[in-house]
Every structure is written in structure tokens, then in C-alpha cells.
Write an enzyme that holds these catalytic residues in place. Structure first.
Site, PDB file in Angstrom:
ATOM      1  N   LYS A 184       0.877  -1.176   0.000  1.00 53.36           N
ATOM      2  CA  LYS A 184       0.000   0.000   0.000  1.00 53.36           C
ATOM      3  C   LYS A 184       0.917   1.230   0.000  1.00 53.36           C
ATOM      4  O   LYS A 184       1.359   1.690   1.045  1.00 53.36           O
ATOM      5  CB  LYS A 184      -0.881  -0.016   1.254  1.00 53.36           C
ATOM      6  CG  LYS A 184      -2.256   0.614   1.119  1.00 53.36           C
ATOM      7  CD  LYS A 184      -2.243   2.074   0.727  1.00 53.36           C
ATOM      8  CE  LYS A 184      -1.828   2.993   1.852  1.00 53.36           C
ATOM      9  NZ  LYS A 184      -1.622   4.396   1.388  1.00 53.36           N
ATOM     10  N   GLU A 187      -0.616   7.464  -0.913  1.00 52.12           N
ATOM     11  CA  GLU A 187      -1.627   7.814  -1.917  1.00 52.12           C
ATOM     12  C   GLU A 187      -1.136   8.865  -2.914  1.00 52.12           C
ATOM     13  O   GLU A 187      -1.625   8.941  -4.036  1.00 52.12           O
ATOM     14  CB  GLU A 187      -2.927   8.274  -1.244  1.00 52.12           C
ATOM     15  CG  GLU A 187      -2.788   9.340  -0.173  1.00 52.12           C
ATOM     16  CD  GLU A 187      -2.546   8.747   1.218  1.00 52.12           C
ATOM     17  OE1 GLU A 187      -1.742   7.808   1.338  1.00 52.12           O
ATOM     18  OE2 GLU A 187      -3.158   9.243   2.186  1.00 52.12           O
ATOM     19  N   GLY A 237       6.826   5.490   7.868  1.00 44.72           N
ATOM     20  CA  GLY A 237       6.027   6.706   7.788  1.00 44.72           C
ATOM     21  C   GLY A 237       6.142   7.498   9.073  1.00 44.72           C
ATOM     22  O   GLY A 237       7.142   7.382   9.796  1.00 44.72           O
ATOM     23  N   GLY A 238       5.108   8.265   9.365  1.00 44.67           N
ATOM     24  CA  GLY A 238       5.157   9.172  10.512  1.00 44.67           C
ATOM     25  C   GLY A 238       4.916   8.458  11.838  1.00 44.67           C
ATOM     26  O   GLY A 238       4.300   7.396  11.901  1.00 44.67           O
ATOM     27  N   THR A 241       1.093   7.886  12.870  1.00 44.19           N
ATOM     28  CA  THR A 241       0.497   6.765  12.134  1.00 44.19           C
ATOM     29  C   THR A 241       1.097   5.443  12.607  1.00 44.19           C
ATOM     30  O   THR A 241       0.384   4.442  12.749  1.00 44.19           O
ATOM     31  CB  THR A 241       0.706   6.935  10.618  1.00 44.19           C
ATOM     32  OG1 THR A 241       0.215   8.218  10.248  1.00 44.19           O
ATOM     33  CG2 THR A 241      -0.019   5.877   9.829  1.00 44.19           C
ATOM     34  N   GLY A 242       2.395   5.431  12.862  1.00 41.70           N
ATOM     35  CA  GLY A 242       3.071   4.217  13.334  1.00 41.70           C
ATOM     36  C   GLY A 242       2.473   3.706  14.633  1.00 41.70           C
ATOM     37  O   GLY A 242       2.286   2.503  14.821  1.00 41.70           O
ATOM     38  N   GLU A 259       9.407   1.965  10.835  1.00 44.17           N
ATOM     39  CA  GLU A 259      10.476   2.966  10.656  1.00 44.17           C
ATOM     40  C   GLU A 259       9.783   4.315  10.635  1.00 44.17           C
ATOM     41  O   GLU A 259       9.028   4.607   9.707  1.00 44.17           O
ATOM     42  CB  GLU A 259      11.253   2.669   9.376  1.00 44.17           C
ATOM     43  CG  GLU A 259      12.654   3.233   9.406  1.00 44.17           C
ATOM     44  CD  GLU A 259      12.756   4.619   8.841  1.00 44.17           C
ATOM     45  OE1 GLU A 259      12.239   5.574   9.486  1.00 44.17           O
ATOM     46  OE2 GLU A 259      13.333   4.753   7.764  1.00 44.17           O
ATOM     47  N   CYS A 293      13.938  10.668   6.252  1.00 47.21           N
ATOM     48  CA  CYS A 293      13.811  10.354   7.687  1.00 47.21           C
ATOM     49  C   CYS A 293      15.126  10.507   8.421  1.00 47.21           C
ATOM     50  O   CYS A 293      15.139  10.776   9.616  1.00 47.21           O
ATOM     51  CB  CYS A 293      13.204   8.974   7.916  1.00 47.21           C
ATOM     52  SG  CYS A 293      13.448   7.830   6.619  1.00 47.21           S
ATOM     53  N   GLU A 397       9.946  16.581  14.376  1.00 44.91           N
ATOM     54  CA  GLU A 397      10.489  16.340  13.041  1.00 44.91           C
ATOM     55  C   GLU A 397       9.757  17.249  12.051  1.00 44.91           C
ATOM     56  O   GLU A 397       8.532  17.217  11.966  1.00 44.91           O
ATOM     57  CB  GLU A 397      10.278  14.873  12.654  1.00 44.91           C
ATOM     58  CG  GLU A 397      10.918  14.503  11.333  1.00 44.91           C
ATOM     59  CD  GLU A 397      10.643  13.057  10.928  1.00 44.91           C
ATOM     60  OE1 GLU A 397       9.519  12.570  11.169  1.00 44.91           O
ATOM     61  OE2 GLU A 397      11.549  12.420  10.364  1.00 44.91           O
TER      62      GLU A 397
HETATM   63  P1  ADP Z   1       2.421  11.468   6.232  1.00 44.04           P
HETATM   64  O1  ADP Z   1       1.698  12.011   7.425  1.00 44.04           O
HETATM   65  O2  ADP Z   1       3.737  12.052   6.040  1.00 44.04           O
HETATM   66  O3  ADP Z   1       1.622  11.368   4.976  1.00 44.04           O
HETATM   67  P2  ADP Z   1       1.906   8.799   7.108  1.00 44.04           P
HETATM   68  O4  ADP Z   1       2.731   8.131   8.110  1.00 44.04           O
HETATM   69  O5  ADP Z   1       0.535   9.171   7.500  1.00 44.04           O
HETATM   70  O6  ADP Z   1       2.782   9.996   6.612  1.00 44.04           O
HETATM   71  O7  ADP Z   1       1.819   7.920   5.789  1.00 44.04           O
HETATM   72  C1  ADP Z   1       2.686   6.879   5.456  1.00 44.04           C
HETATM   73  C2  ADP Z   1       1.880   5.759   4.863  1.00 44.04           C
HETATM   74  O8  ADP Z   1       0.957   5.290   5.839  1.00 44.04           O
HETATM   75  C3  ADP Z   1       1.034   6.138   3.652  1.00 44.04           C
HETATM   76  O9  ADP Z   1       1.034   5.061   2.741  1.00 44.04           O
HETATM   77  C4  ADP Z   1      -0.334   6.339   4.264  1.00 44.04           C
HETATM   78  O10 ADP Z   1      -1.388   6.189   3.336  1.00 44.04           O
HETATM   79  C5  ADP Z   1      -0.353   5.229   5.285  1.00 44.04           C
HETATM   80  N1  ADP Z   1      -1.311   5.381   6.382  1.00 44.04           N
HETATM   81  C6  ADP Z   1      -1.748   6.508   6.980  1.00 44.04           C
HETATM   82  N2  ADP Z   1      -2.627   6.232   7.962  1.00 44.04           N
HETATM   83  C7  ADP Z   1      -2.767   4.880   8.010  1.00 44.04           C
HETATM   84  C8  ADP Z   1      -3.522   3.959   8.808  1.00 44.04           C
HETATM   85  N3  ADP Z   1      -4.326   4.364   9.784  1.00 44.04           N
HETATM   86  N4  ADP Z   1      -3.393   2.632   8.549  1.00 44.04           N
HETATM   87  C9  ADP Z   1      -2.568   2.185   7.594  1.00 44.04           C
HETATM   88  N5  ADP Z   1      -1.840   2.999   6.801  1.00 44.04           N
HETATM   89  C10 ADP Z   1      -1.920   4.336   6.999  1.00 44.04           C
END
Ligand code: ADP
Length: 505
Positions: A184, A187, A237-238, A241-242, A259, A293, A397
Site C-alpha cells: 500500500k 496515496e 512513515g510518521g 500513524t506508526g 520505521e 527520515c 520532526e
Molecule cells: P504522512 O503524514 O507524512 O503522509 P503517514 O505516516 O501518514 O505519513 O503515511 C505513510 C503511509 O501510511 C502512507 O502510505 C499512508 O497512506 C499510510 N497510512 C496513513 N494512515 C494509516 C492507517 N491508519 N493505517 C494504515 N496505513 C496508513
């Protein structure tokens, strides 16, 4: 094979599920816009959670059928090497798509592709190098061994800064290990992941082993961390979200690799090679507009050279040229989106409000800074000095072209400041003294330490974070082990009555 996305097609088919291209079941689409000039790059399917569940079923079926997991490791490795060769042939096509989505300079996208190819090559060679081990059970009648089996079905979630490279750090070891996966991508930057499925398909990867979902994280990504048929989730990612993904994954006790970025210190001692250190401080902070990162976002400079160092850094930063992917003079490109630019700008403004001194930058680029810059999300390289410990500027960050400057008097103080973060991804130390370098490298609580350098990484070397920079490692042999389960097989070659329950004999 027709690439299922183009700017004309009203219903693109960019979901790759069970070996076939599909559109989103809802018919939803997303327009991918170049952050460099606002032009339409492509139109892709916007998957729903239902689409993701279909992809999970396809991956599960392929894994359980053994179409890939039961293929000899040597053959899986050979497949990865063929992928690497095909990527070399299609490198320019991939690089152009990466630049279209991210706005990064084409030469950087080509370098990213070299790294993608190296990653597939490395794991191609590694795939059959660990057949397990014999355990000495201390008795000739016992045959005890450890084998490494694929973990199962993996959900791979990736960010927009190095779209295909981050995906490759996950896909290559997953395939080497014999796993099936659902990728995935972010987007905003799905195009090279779409091309990648085309390569897997073209080279004959069995249907269902590699699946692709294009869509948002909250809608199409969320089932990957929640669904019981997913065995492992690997996320880059962030931090926020992690944390959500880790909490979701805990409900079904998945293996989790995270990460999550960093707030990476770059420590400059007074005896450092001055111009090399300034130059690398620029690279550390501003490469890819700081959307890295491991960006060297926190300069920690010995007080005796700080003024001279920052003056030179500011002079060089003001000379950095911004521009789009094909601007030959450009040195850094745009930020990924208007939203992200607003976040970076808010971070800088907050830093100033909390007492930091703005030495240069601190705003979006205008036409006066360069022709066409106002069509994209360009932000000027920004230097903040006189930052206070614990303030936003040094804690949060920014993920943009910003660097803060702190000063130190002693080695202990340098280490203390460098470790004063919830993160722990990477850090650097600059000194000509080998003892200082090794001592400080040993004391920094970060996953990668550079001595007299910044940013290089090797596919053979583990990458990942201490602290809240993440869990687990990518790359290296550990990066493969993340996708494997160790199984102990114990055989008694001379079974006999144990006598434990004496009355049964
Ligand atoms: P940013 O805030 O910089 O866009 P994210 O950490 O949100 O970074 O995004 C990194 C990835 O995690 C992207 O592919 C995003 O679509 C995905 N993502 C964001 N929220 C979720 C979630 N709740 N579950 C799974 N994947 C997610």
C-alpha cells in the site's frame, strides 16, 4: 501488458490483486498531481477497505497454496536477480515516474533506481544463504535443527519521499523469504509501485504473491494492520500513524516492523574538516528538501567554531537553487504537497515564536526566487540558530528543508544534546580525532552513526531506529530475518519409553 493508468482513462485499473489489474469496487479515482508544477501526472484507482480485504484473500490463498513459499530459495533468489536486471533495462521509465509523482530531480530518481536495483540484487544473492543450522543436542540419537520459514502474508505500507526505494526494502526481503504481500504505497506517489507490479507480472511471479492497493491509509491501509489473515506489517512513515498501526496490529499479535523517522543530530567538533563538515551539513539537512527520515536536522556545533560555521552554512544555503525535475540548475525540488508545505512553515513559525533566530529562509519560494517556483510547493532552505533545548524546533520532526543549530562545550554535553530526543534513527560525528569519533559513535543512541560523512547507507547494513524511531530493522541479514520465522525441528532417532509415569509401563 498495458500500463493500467493514464491521464485520459476515466476508470483506471491500478489495483493489482491475484495477478490481475482491477479498478476500485466503488469506482473511486484519485488524480496524481506533480508537486513541482501542479500538472496532472496520472489517474489511479482509490481503493476501499473492501478492495484491500480482497487483496488480503488473494495473498493468503497464494501463500497457503505454496506457489511461492514452497519454491526453492535459490529459485526465489534468481527471480529477484531477474527483477534487478529488468529494472536496469526500465530504469529511465521508472525514474521519470518517480520524478513525476514526487517532483524530485531526475538525477536523484535515477540514483534511487540504482539503490532499488542494488536492494533486489542483494536479497537475490542472500535468499538461499541461510539454510538454517544444526543444533548440537549433545546426544547422537537426537537430530535437532533450526529452519527459517516465511512469516506468511505481509502488509507493506510505504511513504511518499522515496516511494519505490522504501517499498523495495520491504518487497525484496519478503519475496526472498517466500512471503506473499500486499503493498500500500502512499496515496500521493503510487506510480512506480504500479510499474513494479508490471515487472513482477512480466517475469512470471505467481498470481497473488505480490498485490497492490492504491488508496488512502485510513481507508485502504487500515485493514492491513487489523485483518487476522495478515501475519506481519511493515510500515515506514510518521510517528503518529506508526503508533496507530502498532496498536491495531497488537489486536491479532502480528509481527511489526516500524520505521518512523528521526530528529537526527549532526555533531561537529572544533577539529573537524571545516569545509567538508559544512558541505555535508548542507547535504544532511537539505537533500530532497529535507524530506528524508535520516535528515541531519539538528546541527550541534562546538561553541568555538559555531559562529563561523553557521555563517558559512547560511551563505551556502542561500546559494541553493530550487527547481523541478528537469531543471538542470536545480539542486533541490519541491515539498510533496501544499498541506506539507503548510506544516513545514508552521513548524518554522513556531520555532521562531519560541525564541529561535531565523538566519535564512523561513518561507515558501516566490517567482522572485526563480521562474515557475510559485507553481510548485517550493520552500527556501531554512537555518534556525539560538534554539532552546526542549522547544519545538529541536524536538519535532519538520520533514522539510530546515536545520537548527545548538552549541556545546564538552564531549559529554555534545552526546547529551544529541541523545536528547524521543527518536533515534541516525546521527553523525565530525572530528579528525579517531578516539573522539569512536567514543561518541559508541555513546549515540541512534541506529546508524556516520563518522565524517552524512547519509550513505548500504543494502548490506541494517537500517532502523532506537527509541521511537521504530521497531525492527530493514536491510542487511536482519532485514531478511524480519520476514522469517525460526522453527525448531527435533527428531528422536531412537524413540524409547521415558519411564516418567512409571505406573504406565
Ligand atoms: P504522512 O503524514 O507524512 O503522509 P503517514 O505516516 O501518514 O505519513 O503515511 C505513510 C503511509 O501510511 C502512507 O502510505 C499512508 O497512506 C499510510 N497510512 C496513513 N494512515 C494509516 C492507517 N491508519 N493505517 C494504515 N496505513 C496508513
Amino acid at each position: 501488458m498495458t500500463i493500467p493508468t493514464n491521464t485520459e482513462h476515466s476508470e483506471p485499473r491500478t489495483l493489482f490483486i491475484g495477478g490481475g489489474w482491477q479498478s476500485a469496487s466503488s469506482g473511486a479515482i484519485r488524480k496524481i498531481i506533480s508537486p513541482a508544477d501542479g500538472r496532472l501526472t496520472s489517474t489511479v484507482s482509490e481503493a476501499s477497505a473492501d478492495d484491500t480485504v480482497r487483496a488480503i484473500s488473494a495473498a493468503r490463498a497464494s501463500f497457503d497454496a505454496g506457489v511461492w513459499s514452497a519454491v526453492p530459495a535459490k529459485d526465489r533468489g534468481d527471480f529477484l536477480l531477474r527483477v534487478a536486471r529488468r529494472l536496469q533495462e526500465r530504469r529511465e521509465e521508472f525514474a521519470r515516474m518517480e520524478s513525476a509523482d514526487t517532483g524530485k530531480r531526475i538525477i536523484e530518481s535515477r540514483l534511487d533506481m540504482n539503490d532499488v536495483i542494488s536492494c533486489f540484487t542483494y536479497y537475490g544473492h542472500l535468499a538461499d544463504q541461510n539454510p538454517g543450522r544444526i543444533v548440537d543436542a549433545g546426544d547422537g540419537t537426537i537430530n535437532s535443527r533450526i529452519v527459517y520459514e516465511p512469516t506468511g502474508v505481509c502488509g507493506l505500507i510505504t511513504p511518499w519521499n522515496y516511494p519505490l526505494l522504501q517499498a523495495s526494502w520491504k518487497m525484496a526481503p519478503a519475496l526472498a523469504a517466500g512471503c506473499s504481500f500486499i503493498l500500500k504505497p502512499a496515496e500521493l506517489t503510487p506510480s512506480t509501485s504500479i510499474l513494479m507490479m508490471d515487472v513482477f507480472d512480466e517475469l512470471g511471479l505467481p498470481p497473488g504473491v505480490a498485490n497492490l492497493i492504491t488508496g488512502t491509509g485510513t481507508e485502504s491501509g487500515a485493514p492491513l494492520s487489523l485483518h487476522p489473515d495478515i501475519d506481519l506489517i511493515s510500515f515506514t512513515g510518521g510517528l503518529v500513524t506508526g503508533r496507530i498501526i502498532a496498536a491495531n496490529a497488537a489486536q491479532t499479535v502480528k509481527k511489526v516492523t516500524l520505521e518512523l523517522g528521526g530528529k537526527n543530530p549532526n555533531v561537529i567538533f572544533a577539529d573537524a574538516d571545516f569545509y567538508a563538515a559544512v558541505d555535508n551539513a548542507l547535504n544532511g539537512a537539505f537533500v530532497h528538501a529535507g524530506q528524508v527520515c535520516s535528515a541531519g536536522a539538528r546541527l550541534i556545533v562546538h561553541e568555538s567554531i559555531a559562529e563561523e560555521f553557521v555563517d558559512e552554512l547560511v551563505r551556502r544555503a542561500e546559494g541553493i537553487r530550487l527547481g523541478g525535475p528537469y531543471d538542470e540548475d536545480a539542486e533541490i525540488g519541491p515539498l510533496i504537497s501544499a498541506d506539507h508545505l503548510a506544516k513545514v512553515d508552521a513548524y518554522v513559525k513556531q520555532g521562531i515564536a519560541e525564541g529561535a533566530r531565523l538566519r535564512t529562509g523561513g518561507r515558501a519560494a516566490t517567482e522572485e526566487d526563480g521562474t515557475g517556483l510559485s507553481n510548485g510547493h517550493f520552500y527556501l532552505p531554512t537555518v534556525l540558530d539560538r534554539v532552546e533545548r526542549g522547544t519545538t524546533a529541536v524536538v519535532k520532526e519538520a520533514f522539510g528543508p530546515t536545520v537548527t543549530v545548538e552549541t556545546f562545550a564538552t564531549e559529554d554535553e555534545a552526546v547529551e544534546i544529541a541523545n536528547d530526543t524521543i527518536y533515534g534513527l541516525a546521527g553523525a560525528v565530525w572530528t579528525k580525532d579517531a578516539g573522539t569519533a569512536q567514543r561518541v559513535a559508541g555513546r549515540l543512541r541512534h541506529g546508524t552513526i556516520w563518522i565524517n560523512d552524512f547519509h550513505p547507507y548500504l543494502p548490506q547494513a541494517e537500517w532502523g531506529g532506537f527509541g521511537q524511531s521504530g521497531v525492527g530493522r530493514e536491510l542487511g541479514t536482519t532485514g531478511l530475518a524480519e520476514y522469517q520465522e525460526a522453527k525448531h525441528i527435533y527428531q528422536n532417532t531412537e524413540p524409547s519409553v521415558t519411564g516418567w509415569f512409571a505406573n504406565r509401563t
